[in-house]
Design an enzyme around this catalytic site. Sequence first.
Site, PDB file in Angstrom:
ATOM      1  CE  LYS A 225      -4.747   8.141  21.351  1.00 46.28           C
ATOM      2  NZ  LYS A 225      -3.521   8.854  21.576  1.00 46.28           N
TER       3      LYS A 225
ATOM      4  CE  LYS B  10      -7.720  10.042  23.175  1.00 43.81           C
ATOM      5  NZ  LYS B  10      -7.812  11.340  22.491  1.00 43.81           N
TER       6      LYS B  10
ATOM      7  CB  VAL C  85       3.333  13.487  27.079  1.00 45.60           C
ATOM      8  CG1 VAL C  85       2.760  12.949  28.377  1.00 45.60           C
ATOM      9  CG2 VAL C  85       2.208  13.846  26.109  1.00 45.60           C
TER      10      VAL C  85
HETATM   11  N1  HSE Z   1      -4.880  13.338  18.832  1.00 37.46           N
HETATM   12  C1  HSE Z   1      -5.663  13.406  20.034  1.00 37.46           C
HETATM   13  C2  HSE Z   1      -6.730  14.468  19.889  1.00 37.46           C
HETATM   14  C3  HSE Z   1      -4.874  13.703  21.272  1.00 37.46           C
HETATM   15  O1  HSE Z   1      -6.801  15.165  18.879  1.00 37.46           O
HETATM   16  O2  HSE Z   1      -7.529  14.595  20.809  1.00 37.46           O
HETATM   17  C4  HSE Z   1      -4.136  12.527  21.793  1.00 37.46           C
HETATM   18  O3  HSE Z   1      -4.995  11.479  22.105  1.00 37.46           O
END
Ligand code: HSE
Length: 430
Positions: free
Chosen positions: A107, A207, A15
């Site tokens: 997150k 999230k 990232v």
């Molecule tokens: N591991 C997460 C996903 C991405 O598969 O969407 C990062 O939050």
Amino acid sequence: MKQGVKIALLGFGTVGQGTVELLTKNLDVIQNRISVPVIVDKIYVRNPDKYSHVALPATAAFVTDYKEILQDSSIDIVVEVMGGTTFARTCIEEAIIAGKHVVTANKDLLAEAGPYLMELATKHHVDLRFEASVAGAIPIIRALYDSFGSNQITEIMGILNGTTNFILSKMSEDGLGYEEVLKEAQDLGYAEADPTSDVEGYDAARKLAILGSIAFNKRIFFEDVSCEGITQIDASDIQFGKEFGYTIKLLGIARETKKGLSLNVHPAFIANTHPLASVRGSFNAVFLRGNGFDEAMFYGRGAGSLPTGSSIVSDVMEVARNVVQGKTGEMKQFYYPQKTMYSSSKIESAYYIRMTVDNSTGVLAKVATKLAEQRISAHSVIQRKADNDTATLAIITSKCPHAYIQNLIDSFNHLRVVREVGSVIRIMVE
Ligand code: HSE
């Protein structure tokens, strides 16, 4: 007027590299939009040799002590892209206290301590932004606090995890089992070697906690979200779902009703005609309801170097504008006094139940009696002969609270003709 806004990165993984790549690639566009250049200065990493193959902007240099960033008064914004909750929290708190604005994609940390970090940022008159923490490139956080700020949000329904959406899409399209598809996803690098956080729904729950706290103005943490993953989903459930006209998804659902707030992550069947049903592969999507805009859906990449970098850079640009205009630290707190939470056992839903029963006379009548005793009606039933002795029943029920379904399953488990209740999956109906 400031001649440029300087940023420093904490971490330089996928990232971080995507962030620097986008800032370099779109240098002119970004500068034109915010009137000053964004200059990448220090990049904190433990071992710079690991990145000797990556071309850095001429202005950038690695440091191995993050305090060098905090002590550099020319740095305006710290971009945290290391992940983790312990060291990252220390760095962010120290950066805020040192008067730096912070942009983070973390997150895990925000679902654990977001409200505290927001309060700390307000106290020190700095900006804290975290668009990239939920659904990668999708601008959902800004939509909730800004674009839809005039609305009361009543529902968030999201496909917030790309790994599980990839697995469920592949199971559905190729008729394969969970374990087989998980292995393929790991071989392709979509799923991690330890997939627990994704497949058990924890990643989506984090999230959802972040989205819920902004949408409903309440301090919501990871532990406030009730969570079920996809590991128990069987290929036969997906097949039966198709016959009933449904697609299976791992959903994060947050609702505000008169009875309180509810936040749940679980697999669910949705009608094939629902906009979320068309979201395939590793894509994410968020479906919202509000009392002004009615319905809206956001779709895009939930992870990846440039997509996540896209949200980070947009946050950097927003903060940079504030820096240039002398308007930092002005974001209002999201959180109001406490609101009540609504127990997930009281939430009503229709259900799909798959079970193995004796293949003999009177079995259906016994099953129907148990449904009637719980005042649950069966809307549709498919019966398939499994072998000479057993049959599979797939039942779609009327809407009822989760607690009723638990009672029903208990009573099925006490029926001698029921060999096994294989799956119980919620169905999202209007
Ligand atoms: N591991 C997460 C996903 C991405 O598969 O969407 C990062 O939050």
